[in-house]
Design an enzyme around this catalytic site. Sequence first.
Site, PDB file in Angstrom:
ATOM      1  N   GLU A  89      32.560 -18.531  13.278  1.00 45.81           N
ATOM      2  CA  GLU A  89      33.772 -19.113  13.857  1.00 45.81           C
ATOM      3  C   GLU A  89      33.472 -19.735  15.212  1.00 45.81           C
ATOM      4  O   GLU A  89      33.941 -19.285  16.263  1.00 45.81           O
ATOM      5  CB  GLU A  89      34.853 -18.035  13.965  1.00 45.81           C
ATOM      6  CG  GLU A  89      35.278 -17.554  12.597  1.00 45.81           C
ATOM      7  CD  GLU A  89      35.985 -16.209  12.620  1.00 45.81           C
ATOM      8  OE1 GLU A  89      36.114 -15.604  11.541  1.00 45.81           O
ATOM      9  OE2 GLU A  89      36.400 -15.767  13.693  1.00 45.81           O
TER      10      GLU A  89
ATOM     11  N   HIS B  44      39.423 -16.007  17.408  1.00 40.93           N
ATOM     12  CA  HIS B  44      38.787 -16.170  16.096  1.00 40.93           C
ATOM     13  C   HIS B  44      38.993 -17.588  15.578  1.00 40.93           C
ATOM     14  O   HIS B  44      39.696 -18.383  16.185  1.00 40.93           O
ATOM     15  CB  HIS B  44      39.412 -15.198  15.078  1.00 40.93           C
ATOM     16  CG  HIS B  44      38.948 -13.786  15.223  1.00 40.93           C
ATOM     17  ND1 HIS B  44      38.137 -13.180  14.313  1.00 40.93           N
ATOM     18  CD2 HIS B  44      39.190 -12.878  16.199  1.00 40.93           C
ATOM     19  CE1 HIS B  44      37.900 -11.939  14.707  1.00 40.93           C
ATOM     20  NE2 HIS B  44      38.528 -11.728  15.846  1.00 40.93           N
TER      21      HIS B  44
ATOM     22  N   GLU C 248      43.877 -17.192  16.232  1.00 39.37           N
ATOM     23  CA  GLU C 248      43.127 -17.895  15.201  1.00 39.37           C
ATOM     24  C   GLU C 248      43.237 -19.401  15.419  1.00 39.37           C
ATOM     25  O   GLU C 248      44.334 -19.935  15.502  1.00 39.37           O
ATOM     26  CB  GLU C 248      43.717 -17.585  13.816  1.00 39.37           C
ATOM     27  CG  GLU C 248      43.723 -16.114  13.453  1.00 39.37           C
ATOM     28  CD  GLU C 248      42.407 -15.653  12.851  1.00 39.37           C
ATOM     29  OE1 GLU C 248      41.470 -16.483  12.753  1.00 39.37           O
ATOM     30  OE2 GLU C 248      42.316 -14.472  12.484  1.00 39.37           O
TER      31      GLU C 248
ATOM     32  N   HIS D  49      32.846 -12.982  15.003  1.00 41.38           N
ATOM     33  CA  HIS D  49      32.386 -13.569  13.746  1.00 41.38           C
ATOM     34  C   HIS D  49      31.583 -14.825  14.060  1.00 41.38           C
ATOM     35  O   HIS D  49      32.151 -15.826  14.507  1.00 41.38           O
ATOM     36  CB  HIS D  49      33.580 -13.888  12.838  1.00 41.38           C
ATOM     37  CG  HIS D  49      34.283 -12.653  12.381  1.00 41.38           C
ATOM     38  ND1 HIS D  49      35.652 -12.546  12.327  1.00 41.38           N
ATOM     39  CD2 HIS D  49      33.776 -11.469  11.973  1.00 41.38           C
ATOM     40  CE1 HIS D  49      35.954 -11.332  11.893  1.00 41.38           C
ATOM     41  NE2 HIS D  49      34.836 -10.653  11.678  1.00 41.38           N
TER      42      HIS D  49
HETATM   43 ZN   LIG Z   1      37.173 -13.998  12.612  1.00 42.26          ZN
END
Ligand SMILES: [Zn+2]
Length: 1099
Positions: A809, A903, A988, A806
């Site tokens: 990010e 992420h 994350e 992504h």
């Molecule tokens: Zn992500």
Amino acid sequence: MNGDCSVSKFTFTFVFMLTLLCITEKSGKEVMSKGSSGMEVILASLENSRDVQTTLNILYILSELLTVGRGRRMGVFVSKGGTGILFQILTSASKELPPSEELMLQLHSLLAKVGPKDRKFGVKARLSGALNVTISLIKQNLQNAKLLLPCLQVLRVYSANSVNAISLGKNGVVELMFKIIAPYSKKNTSLLKVALDALGALLKSKTNARRAVDGSHVPALLALYLDWHRNDARHRHMLIRKGLLVCLRNITNIKLGRKAFIEADGMRILYNTSTECLPVRTLDPLINTSSLIMRKCFPKNRLPVPTIKSAFHYQLPHVLPVGPVAQLYSQPPGVDDVVDDSDDNEETEAETDTDNEEDEKAHRTLNDDIETDLNKLHPTKSPGRPFEELRVYERFFLELSEDFQGYNFEGSKGASSTPSSGSLSSSSSSARSTRPIIVPTAQALSPKHMATPDGLKGVKQEGSPVSATRHIQSPLLLGDIATRRVGGGGSDCGSEGAEDEGGEGAVLEVPDTALLLPLHDPDLYVEMVKGTRSVPQYAEVAYPDYFGHVAPTFKEPHLERVYGVQRSKIFQDIERLIHPNDILDKVVYDLDIPRVVPFTFNSQFESVLNTQWSIQYEYDLVLNSDINSNHYHQWFYLEVSGMRVGTTYRFNIINCEKSNSQFNYGMQVLMYSVQEAISGRPRWVRTGTDICYYKNHFARSSIAAGGQKGKSYFTLTFSTTFSHKDDVCYFAYHYPYTYSTLKMHLAKLEALRTPHIYLRQDVLCETLGGNICPLLTITAMPESNSNDHICQFRNRPLIFLSARVHPGETNASWVMKGTLEFLMGTSPLAASLREAYIFKIVPMLNPDGVINGNHRCSLSGEDLNRQWQNPNPELHPTIYHTKSLLQYLAHIQRAPLVFCDYHGHSRKKNVFMYGCSVKETVWQSNISATSSDLHEDLGYRTLPKILSQIAPAFSMASCSFVVERSKEATARVVVWREIGVQRSYTMESTLCGCDQGKYKGLQIGTRELEEMGAQFCVALLRLKRLTGLRNHQHLLDLESDIIGTHSPTTYVMEEDEPSFLEAIDYSAESDNEDAEPENEHASNECFHLSLPEFNHHEL
Ligand SMILES: [Zn+2]
């Protein structure tokens, strides 16, 4: 009343009961049967009482009893059927003509007390026919306040049931209530309050709201509100004023209501009354409700751009017949136009009782997404592709066949002797000089400036005042850097270069960050940029990427939220609507007209908003959609110049998509000042005040939103001042990390290689946009080419890491940088780690998205982390080939020990992991499973547990190991299910900061992110020790002991923050929030801006 008294009352009751029993028809024996309680006795007596006076006496007693012992006794009363008996008496008494007023009064008084405690009260009332009794009593006693009050109190409870509300509406009760409510008066205020409450409840029904509109009651309510506002000077009747607003709030839930409100000049009335209330804090509830109504009625607009599709288009090799891109390009013209398409269809109103609608809804959304199909919960290695097809991936695993014959271990010196295949950096692997880079300035420096080279000498002068400002060329064009450097690049004598070059009058020094940023090299960066291919063909370099970023040494705490900030921003928006002439509405920059209007804050481009609070410079910014998409924007990276020193500027990014953001919970945007940088402080700092993220009045149409109801946008607003003259500044959503930065870092890592390190850089594949996707292999060289050593080398377990699928990010890239630097480091831990594992790393899974400033997608307009189940080799090459690598490994029985995809998470704090566990998924759902289904090794918990012990930013409490249906095509779930990797994770990292551990209360910086990446490596080493031990039978439980807990973590939903600090009810469009598909990291909200110089992610 004290305790003694209540006891004596109770005693009295019993005495009375015994007397009473003698006069009832049923035998005392029956009533007093085994197990009966005192309450049952009373109720039986009541039920069987045949004369008004006896009934009244019992009612008095009950009333006393229930008043005194409220909670528990009320519960007993309800559970023993007391409510039903009261209704039964009410209906039979109503048949007497005329009914006893005293009895009706007592019954209603008691029912008013019981009502709120009995969840089935509304249904019981309707079924018993009590609704009509109460209504006719109200109608007949409009002037009899004594009886009217308890009747209205009961009506208020009836109306809370949605079916009752509809039925009461049909019987004219809405009109009846409008007759009771009245202009300001000191009389009967409690009656009025109750009537307004009842009316408010009735108006929750759309049919009733429509009745109110048809009866022209909207202007009437506004007039009443204004009347009370003016006359209630001492604010004694705030609840009545609030009641009037609640009625308006509920009426404006329907489209007709909003129309009537606008036509009755409601915006102006509520705006003016609210601003008059602002100085009195106790009137906040009025302001908040008014603000809510105004926001709802604020006409929905399309964004002030010609289209919400991306300004850039990338022609795909083919477009799948179904899918987001095909859908996007088949949309009719004018699709962006927003109409109020809210559904006012009253026929659809539920005619069934739901006693606890809220609870049920919450429960449903909590569990809806959990995977309940046991077959899908069991990792079943998918056969994938035939081995013949996968065999080509052998070339990415040379280390598994390398025999190092002919390799001289004794005399190996220097990096050139390490095996290398398909190196990424053939042209740039040589060590770069660390001399300062000379950047041409647009204008010559004044002699004064040249004479005061303060702050030029390096980053050690943290905090020193800048006494000289320099003209900075903006934009920094790639061509200029190249050509001018030829002339000015002669200096290689370190930071002294500045003064020497200053004499020539046309150059400017770049801070010398070589010592602090060993992996950064401006020259090399420009070199890398030249090889990067972007769709808009960017030809500029952003100063921050060029200069580099040195993490500040000071702490950056969460920003404390100013009381009422959201409200004041909303009021300013409303002010703009009411007084449109006060806005100098000018487009200062448009992506579609590049270079015509320079994006500066020159006075001739100022958008001046004259509010009653202040005169300020305010800019609305619209972010560009991801390429081949009409949404996905949250990431931004923009440049501003021409600012006035000391003036407050407000920026509003008006088309954010996510329903909430950490900007509401302490997160600030990042700013980079070029003047600061050339004064020796090249760094991104958290900045901005008055930050708030809230739903605005812009929306996209339901067609543009893909058939869903039109979606509202959100505004991120922040204010800031600038402290340097002639500065060029940058704002970013998070610390930028470009594809060219990655290539530069990889080239610099190559230079860190020692003879003991095995580092290979391969090109995994080419992306759609023609960029390469790097694949790294890092491990330790074998000690020798003896059989034993080669064998140990080849048999090291694999660790597979990836990041940045992504693009928005960027924090994931900083964590990855930390991991890579640690792995290439000289520490004994790093050496052990390399000896323990073979690392396979894809540091950027979505280069095209990163380069083109996307927030979430690749050039195919799709979220690549939803393509893992069936990646298309043409449209999703990086995913297709990464998955193939893993399939190849599975085929040769070398599936990795750990798979982790890095992420960023925008709605939560801390760093945490998502993993996959059958057991924990089953625990969170209601499915029944046999114990054999639940047999599961707890090993998936070890790594996060170790991380929570050693990495300060990591929080075990935020981890979740539940398999969700919406995530079944993500890397984590596919690698777990199809490749059979038990330790398959998404890691994350917060965009905001931490609320636990050493960094509690602080915003996260690149230092902390890089540390996280390094600690991840350390944790892998501990994992190695533990998994090594587990080969011994008697130590089998050791891992579980280390894990410490066998209880499941909580199922973590999207946010761990309250939904809004300031209560905001979006009931008119509540569907919007729920329909939102959530992402792996729930909402990584980044947006990217529409402006090429803003989007300077890359050239
Ligand atoms: Zn992500």
